[in-house]
Design a protein around this motif. Sequence first.
Motif, PDB file in Angstrom:
ATOM      1  N   ALA A 176       8.398   8.413  -8.104  1.00 41.33           N
ATOM      2  CA  ALA A 176       9.628   8.616  -7.320  1.00 41.33           C
ATOM      3  C   ALA A 176      10.588   7.461  -7.580  1.00 41.33           C
ATOM      4  CB  ALA A 176       9.287   8.752  -5.835  1.00 41.33           C
ATOM      5  N   LYS A 177      11.176   7.477  -8.757  1.00 39.84           N
ATOM      6  CA  LYS A 177      11.963   6.330  -9.208  1.00 39.84           C
ATOM      7  C   LYS A 177      13.203   6.098  -8.347  1.00 39.84           C
ATOM      8  CE  LYS A 177      13.867   9.273 -12.888  1.00 39.84           C
ATOM      9  NZ  LYS A 177      13.962   9.433 -14.359  1.00 39.84           N
ATOM     10  N   TYR A 178      13.825   7.174  -7.885  1.00 36.30           N
ATOM     11  CA  TYR A 178      15.028   6.978  -7.076  1.00 36.30           C
ATOM     12  C   TYR A 178      14.682   6.485  -5.667  1.00 36.30           C
ATOM     13  CZ  TYR A 178      17.548   9.200 -10.864  1.00 36.30           C
ATOM     14  OH  TYR A 178      18.083   9.482 -12.097  1.00 36.30           O
ATOM     15  N   VAL A 179      13.495   6.868  -5.186  1.00 40.75           N
ATOM     16  CA  VAL A 179      13.031   6.329  -3.909  1.00 40.75           C
ATOM     17  C   VAL A 179      12.782   4.827  -4.047  1.00 40.75           C
ATOM     18  CG1 VAL A 179      11.193   6.400  -2.168  1.00 40.75           C
ATOM     19  CG2 VAL A 179      12.023   8.526  -3.204  1.00 40.75           C
ATOM     20  N   LEU A 180      12.123   4.435  -5.157  1.00 44.37           N
ATOM     21  CA  LEU A 180      11.865   3.018  -5.402  1.00 44.37           C
ATOM     22  C   LEU A 180      13.170   2.233  -5.490  1.00 44.37           C
ATOM     23  CD1 LEU A 180       9.386   1.048  -6.231  1.00 44.37           C
ATOM     24  CD2 LEU A 180      10.368   1.249  -8.512  1.00 44.37           C
ATOM     25  N   LEU A 181      14.125   2.784  -6.245  1.00 44.02           N
ATOM     26  CA  LEU A 181      15.415   2.112  -6.399  1.00 44.02           C
ATOM     27  C   LEU A 181      16.127   1.986  -5.049  1.00 44.02           C
ATOM     28  CD1 LEU A 181      17.720   0.981  -8.137  1.00 44.02           C
ATOM     29  CD2 LEU A 181      18.489   3.329  -8.509  1.00 44.02           C
ATOM     30  N   ALA A 182      16.187   3.084  -4.300  1.00 42.86           N
ATOM     31  CA  ALA A 182      16.874   3.052  -3.011  1.00 42.86           C
ATOM     32  C   ALA A 182      16.190   2.088  -2.044  1.00 42.86           C
ATOM     33  CB  ALA A 182      16.914   4.464  -2.414  1.00 42.86           C
ATOM     34  N   LYS A 183      14.862   2.071  -2.086  1.00 45.55           N
ATOM     35  CA  LYS A 183      14.107   1.208  -1.177  1.00 45.55           C
ATOM     36  C   LYS A 183      14.439  -0.257  -1.391  1.00 45.55           C
ATOM     37  CE  LYS A 183       9.792   0.358  -2.130  1.00 45.55           C
ATOM     38  NZ  LYS A 183       8.326   0.477  -2.265  1.00 45.55           N
ATOM     39  N   ILE A 209       0.833  -1.204   0.000  1.00 42.75           N
ATOM     40  CA  ILE A 209       0.000   0.000   0.000  1.00 42.75           C
ATOM     41  C   ILE A 209       0.871   1.259   0.000  1.00 42.75           C
ATOM     42  CG2 ILE A 209      -1.712   1.323   1.296  1.00 42.75           C
ATOM     43  CD1 ILE A 209      -2.819  -1.185  -0.097  1.00 42.75           C
ATOM     44  N   GLY A 210       1.890   1.294   0.837  1.00 43.03           N
ATOM     45  CA  GLY A 210       2.776   2.448   0.865  1.00 43.03           C
ATOM     46  C   GLY A 210       3.465   2.686  -0.466  1.00 43.03           C
ATOM     47  N   ASN A 211       3.731   1.611  -1.192  1.00 42.05           N
ATOM     48  CA  ASN A 211       4.404   1.712  -2.486  1.00 42.05           C
ATOM     49  C   ASN A 211       3.578   2.471  -3.516  1.00 42.05           C
ATOM     50  OD1 ASN A 211       6.780   0.860  -4.066  1.00 42.05           O
ATOM     51  ND2 ASN A 211       5.286  -0.301  -5.266  1.00 42.05           N
ATOM     52  N   LEU A 212       2.246   2.517  -3.332  1.00 35.76           N
ATOM     53  CA  LEU A 212       1.385   3.213  -4.290  1.00 35.76           C
ATOM     54  C   LEU A 212       1.714   4.698  -4.375  1.00 35.76           C
ATOM     55  CD1 LEU A 212      -2.087   1.572  -3.516  1.00 35.76           C
ATOM     56  CD2 LEU A 212      -0.518   1.030  -5.385  1.00 35.76           C
ATOM     57  N   ILE A 213       2.066   5.321  -3.257  1.00 37.72           N
ATOM     58  CA  ILE A 213       2.413   6.740  -3.267  1.00 37.72           C
ATOM     59  C   ILE A 213       3.734   6.959  -4.002  1.00 37.72           C
ATOM     60  CG2 ILE A 213       2.923   8.751  -1.832  1.00 37.72           C
ATOM     61  CD1 ILE A 213       0.009   7.878  -1.814  1.00 37.72           C
ATOM     62  N   VAL A 214       4.661   6.046  -3.805  1.00 42.61           N
ATOM     63  CA  VAL A 214       5.936   6.123  -4.529  1.00 42.61           C
ATOM     64  C   VAL A 214       5.686   6.060  -6.035  1.00 42.61           C
ATOM     65  CG1 VAL A 214       8.193   5.040  -4.881  1.00 42.61           C
ATOM     66  CG2 VAL A 214       7.177   5.087  -2.594  1.00 42.61           C
ATOM     67  N   LEU A 215       4.773   5.173  -6.455  1.00 46.41           N
ATOM     68  CA  LEU A 215       4.472   5.024  -7.879  1.00 46.41           C
ATOM     69  C   LEU A 215       3.668   6.210  -8.406  1.00 46.41           C
ATOM     70  CD1 LEU A 215       3.576   1.223  -8.090  1.00 46.41           C
ATOM     71  CD2 LEU A 215       5.773   2.330  -8.503  1.00 46.41           C
ATOM     72  N   LYS A 216       2.738   6.721  -7.609  1.00 51.57           N
ATOM     73  CA  LYS A 216       1.916   7.841  -8.059  1.00 51.57           C
ATOM     74  C   LYS A 216       2.776   9.037  -8.447  1.00 51.57           C
ATOM     75  CE  LYS A 216      -1.385  11.305  -6.445  1.00 51.57           C
ATOM     76  NZ  LYS A 216      -2.204  11.331  -7.676  1.00 51.57           N
ATOM     77  N   TYR A 217       3.764   9.337  -7.622  1.00 47.51           N
ATOM     78  CA  TYR A 217       4.609  10.496  -7.867  1.00 47.51           C
ATOM     79  C   TYR A 217       5.870  10.147  -8.657  1.00 47.51           C
ATOM     80  CZ  TYR A 217       1.553  13.050  -4.729  1.00 47.51           C
ATOM     81  OH  TYR A 217       0.453  13.653  -4.152  1.00 47.51           O
ATOM     82  N   TYR A 232       8.625   7.104   5.315  1.00 47.09           N
ATOM     83  CA  TYR A 232       9.397   8.352   5.294  1.00 47.09           C
ATOM     84  C   TYR A 232       8.987   9.201   4.089  1.00 47.09           C
ATOM     85  CZ  TYR A 232      13.310  11.608   5.172  1.00 47.09           C
ATOM     86  OH  TYR A 232      14.071  12.749   5.146  1.00 47.09           O
ATOM     87  N   TYR A 233       8.839   8.566   2.923  1.00 48.92           N
ATOM     88  CA  TYR A 233       8.484   9.310   1.714  1.00 48.92           C
ATOM     89  C   TYR A 233       7.060   9.855   1.802  1.00 48.92           C
ATOM     90  CZ  TYR A 233       7.661  10.545  -3.121  1.00 48.92           C
ATOM     91  OH  TYR A 233       7.347  11.236  -4.265  1.00 48.92           O
TER      92      TYR A 233
END
Length: 420
Positions: free
Chosen positions: A364-371, A354-362, A412-413
């Motif tokens: 945030a490719k570098y957040v996804l990669l770092a995560k 569920i939290g990953n949906l916000i990363v995808l919505k915006y 955090y994001y």
Amino acid sequence: MKMLSRAGNPDVARALANIVWLGLERLTQIAVAIAISGLLARYLGPDTFGKWQYANTLLLVIAPVTWVCGAEILVPTIVNRPPADTGRVLGSAFVLRMGVSVLALALTWTWIAAGLIDPTVGAMLAGLAVTLLFREPFIGVINAWLQSMTYSKPQLIASMLAAIVKAALVFALVRMAASASSFGWLLALEAAGIGAVLVLYYMRRHGGTLGWHVDRALFRHFASAGTVFWIGLIGMYLFLKLDRLMLAHRVSFAELGLYSAAQQLNENWIALALMLSQTIAPAFVYRVQDKAQLRRNVLRLFAMTAALMIAGAPVLDALAGFIIARVFGPNYAGAAEIFRWAVWLSVPAGIEAIGNLIVLKYQAKYVLLAKWLLALAVAFVVNLIAIPRFEGYGALIGLAAGYVAAASVNFYYIRFRLRA
């Protein structure tokens, strides 16, 4: 379904109808997966079944290579562009994915031919790898188009029917005493069948023609903008399969078969969280622009997913021995205790999804990669320490630590992005 169509909000009605179909498809897939796993486990025996599971693990590590221009790029692009551009969007994504898939298949076959893996595992993987040509180029591209409309029904019906046919063919092959490698080619046939049905459906909706074209600007955009997401997703799948990859070097294939049997059942349970996140994303996350409303939606989704997983895990824990015995038979009794612990991984896995949906919505490719690189690194270190001491239980500890690391980055994001 008629009641759903009368809902006041059309987005809610579509999402609810989609959830019903996703639920039916997931129940079908779970039932078929359990039936097939039980058949193969009894037919192949723990050692060969462990090799079959390892071949599938290798495929699932290779498959993300074909996910260039994934749904997190493709679905928002379709949603934000006029319908007249759909043919160019899908055509550009198809050509990119097919090119990468052909290369991945060629490299996989070369690796097998070089004799760098167990011969039985290689024979199984040779057929399984053909699914790469159909899953992302055909099924994945058309499914992204369907997801953009919050209408997954055609793909779900095709998957359900293909799963039922696959189960019947597996039963027939078992009765014929077919070789273990035959089952890999059967899965390739399943993927080809689903892809063909979806292509015909798309053509029917577009005047009998496919109408896909390559747009050079879009092609370059998908190849570049999706690269960071792509690497991040490769990291994610390496993390999800790292337990079996590292465990295979510490235990026998028979012991790996016990662990994989437990995890296969558990992954079908965890898939509920992914099902929920995929169906609600367009209506309740991707299309919502108001931050206050988005915060409320995300909090409700967190609560709903956590409640579902926390309610279900104790039931599966209590029934673990019964489930393992009925599905896999007496030779797999050792998988029950692993399954009891594994089902609790659904709680952090669901919250992370569920939290990953916000990363995808915006985007945030570098957040996804770092995560996912963080989750992979944490799981690797924990596995190095825990697997030699606790074997399969150590692998579960590594997964749990990785999920917690990934969810922490999401929180955090979200706090940063959705602050008032």
